[in-house]
Design a protein around this motif. Structure first.
Motif, PDB file in Angstrom:
ATOM      1  N   GLY A   1      84.016 122.628 -73.107  1.00 53.55           N
ATOM      2  CA  GLY A   1      84.342 123.771 -72.513  1.00 53.55           C
ATOM      3  C   GLY A   1      83.745 123.887 -71.095  1.00 53.55           C
ATOM      4  N   SER A   2      83.636 125.122 -70.451  1.00 56.35           N
ATOM      5  CA  SER A   2      83.405 125.316 -69.155  1.00 56.35           C
ATOM      6  C   SER A   2      82.116 124.838 -68.597  1.00 56.35           C
TER       7      SER A   2
ATOM      8  N   SER B   1      92.625 121.963 -69.065  1.00 60.16           N
ATOM      9  CA  SER B   1      91.668 123.048 -70.046  1.00 60.16           C
ATOM     10  C   SER B   1      91.555 124.405 -69.416  1.00 60.16           C
ATOM     11  N   ASP B   2      92.071 124.391 -68.021  1.00 62.57           N
ATOM     12  CA  ASP B   2      92.129 125.886 -67.311  1.00 62.57           C
ATOM     13  C   ASP B   2      93.098 126.668 -67.749  1.00 62.57           C
TER      14      ASP B   2
ATOM     15  N   SER C   1      80.510 133.229 -69.303  1.00 65.03           N
ATOM     16  CA  SER C   1      80.937 132.056 -70.040  1.00 65.03           C
ATOM     17  C   SER C   1      80.095 131.914 -71.412  1.00 65.03           C
TER      18      SER C   1
ATOM     19  N   ARG D   1      90.052 135.696 -70.725  1.00 67.90           N
ATOM     20  CA  ARG D   1      89.032 135.681 -69.922  1.00 67.90           C
ATOM     21  C   ARG D   1      88.196 136.967 -69.784  1.00 67.90           C
TER      22      ARG D   1
ATOM     23  N   ARG E   1      93.196 132.936 -76.407  1.00 65.06           N
ATOM     24  CA  ARG E   1      92.853 131.563 -76.043  1.00 65.06           C
ATOM     25  C   ARG E   1      93.748 130.411 -76.580  1.00 65.06           C
TER      26      ARG E   1
ATOM     27  N   ARG F   1      82.104 121.275 -67.775  1.00 62.85           N
ATOM     28  CA  ARG F   1      83.259 121.046 -66.746  1.00 62.85           C
ATOM     29  C   ARG F   1      82.866 121.635 -65.453  1.00 62.85           C
TER      30      ARG F   1
ATOM     31  N   THR G   1      82.385 124.794 -64.443  1.00 57.56           N
ATOM     32  CA  THR G   1      83.225 125.866 -64.113  1.00 57.56           C
ATOM     33  C   THR G   1      82.484 127.383 -64.608  1.00 57.56           C
ATOM     34  N   ALA G   2      81.483 127.067 -65.589  1.00 56.76           N
ATOM     35  CA  ALA G   2      80.926 128.241 -66.106  1.00 56.76           C
ATOM     36  C   ALA G   2      80.415 129.258 -65.206  1.00 56.76           C
TER      37      ALA G   2
END
Length: 273
Positions: A54-55, A207-208, A66, A235, A188, A58, A60-61
């Protein structure tokens, strides 16, 4: 395809996404506490390996938004008590760390993760989307993967089987919190299913969720608006209180039928004795 191999190496195989080096500073203590609690639950005798996905891995959290996602592989098959212990860890982490909006921990035995049956579902997931944290990395035992129709079928070709249960959950969800959680999960799933529907044609991986919806829309422009709405709700589900029913009666049945037509049905689970 979009960028001639986004998310793939020069030979067309998936690049493993995520790295412990990408975990942002606010989430480092959460990851450390996760490791400590999982180790205390199972110990080296039962714990084979652990992973993040997940984020968070990656990089991006977003703190406070998140969630923390992890996968635990046990040397033997997990029991009901093991699953209860993992649920307790999830609740403890969520309560202790305001920087995460919930924790989700998947729990499997290594026999299942290594099995031929899971080669193009959980095996691919571990090898390509999970970041190893502790123990021997199962990816070393698994093949390399390309974005094929077989992979699409075995990862998300079961939406048609899940729809009745999702509708039952939606009908039973009476509180705002319940519907918000379900909206997030359904949205999701639909975005990821929509993306894997077109993944072999696009010839790459992401995965975005927002990008997934945009890629899907290139191939199915008539449904692009619905998929973008699902990506937004994934989101911020609380901002779309009426969307759940629309998704389950509109986008989801169409997507399930189209998936079957394009890729076929995922191999059904073994029948219980």
């Amino acid at each position: 395809m979009n960028q001639h191999g986004a998310g793939l190496d020069r030979d067309g195989y998936f690049l493993r996404e995520g790295s412990l080096d990408r975990v942002c500073a606010p989430f480092a203590p959460v990851v450390a506490e996760l490791g400590a609690r999982i180790g205390a639950c199972f110990g080296p005798g039962r714990l084979h390996s652990s992973y993040l996905f997940g984020s968070v891995p990656r990089g991006t959290a977003v703190p406070g938004v998140s969630d923390l996602d992890a996968l635990i592989a046990l040397r033997d098959e997990p029991t009901a008590a093991d699953r209860a212990a993992v649920r307790a860890v999830e609740h403890a982490l969520d309560a202790a760390f305001p920087q995460i909006n919930g924790a989700g921990i998947l729990l499997f035995g290594v026999h299942r993760l290594r099995s031929e049956r899971e080669r193009y579902d959980l095996g691919w997931f571990v090898a390509c989307l999970c970041t190893p944290v502790s123990g021997p990395d199962l990816a070393a035992e698994l093949p390399r993967y390309r974005p094929t129709s077989l992979l699409a079928r075995e990862t998300n070709g079961d939406l048609f089987r899940s729809l009745p249960g999702l509708r039952e959950k939606a009908a039973a969800a009476t509180t705002e919190a319940e519907r918000t959680r379900l909206t997030r999960g359904v949205a999701r799933r639909l975005v990821r299913t929509g993306f894997t529907l077109v993944m072999p044609r696009w010839g790459g991986w992401t995965s975005d969720l927002a990008e997934s919806a945009e890629v899907f829309g290139r191939y199915y422009p008539a449904h692009a608006g619905q998929m973008r709405a699902a990506a937004r709700a994934a989101r911020a589900p609380a901002a779309y209180p009426e969307l759940l029913d629309d998704l389950l009666t509109g986008l989801a049945p169409w997507l399930a039928a189209e998936y079957l037509a394009v890729h076929g049905a995922k191999t059904p689970p073994p029948r219980a004795d």
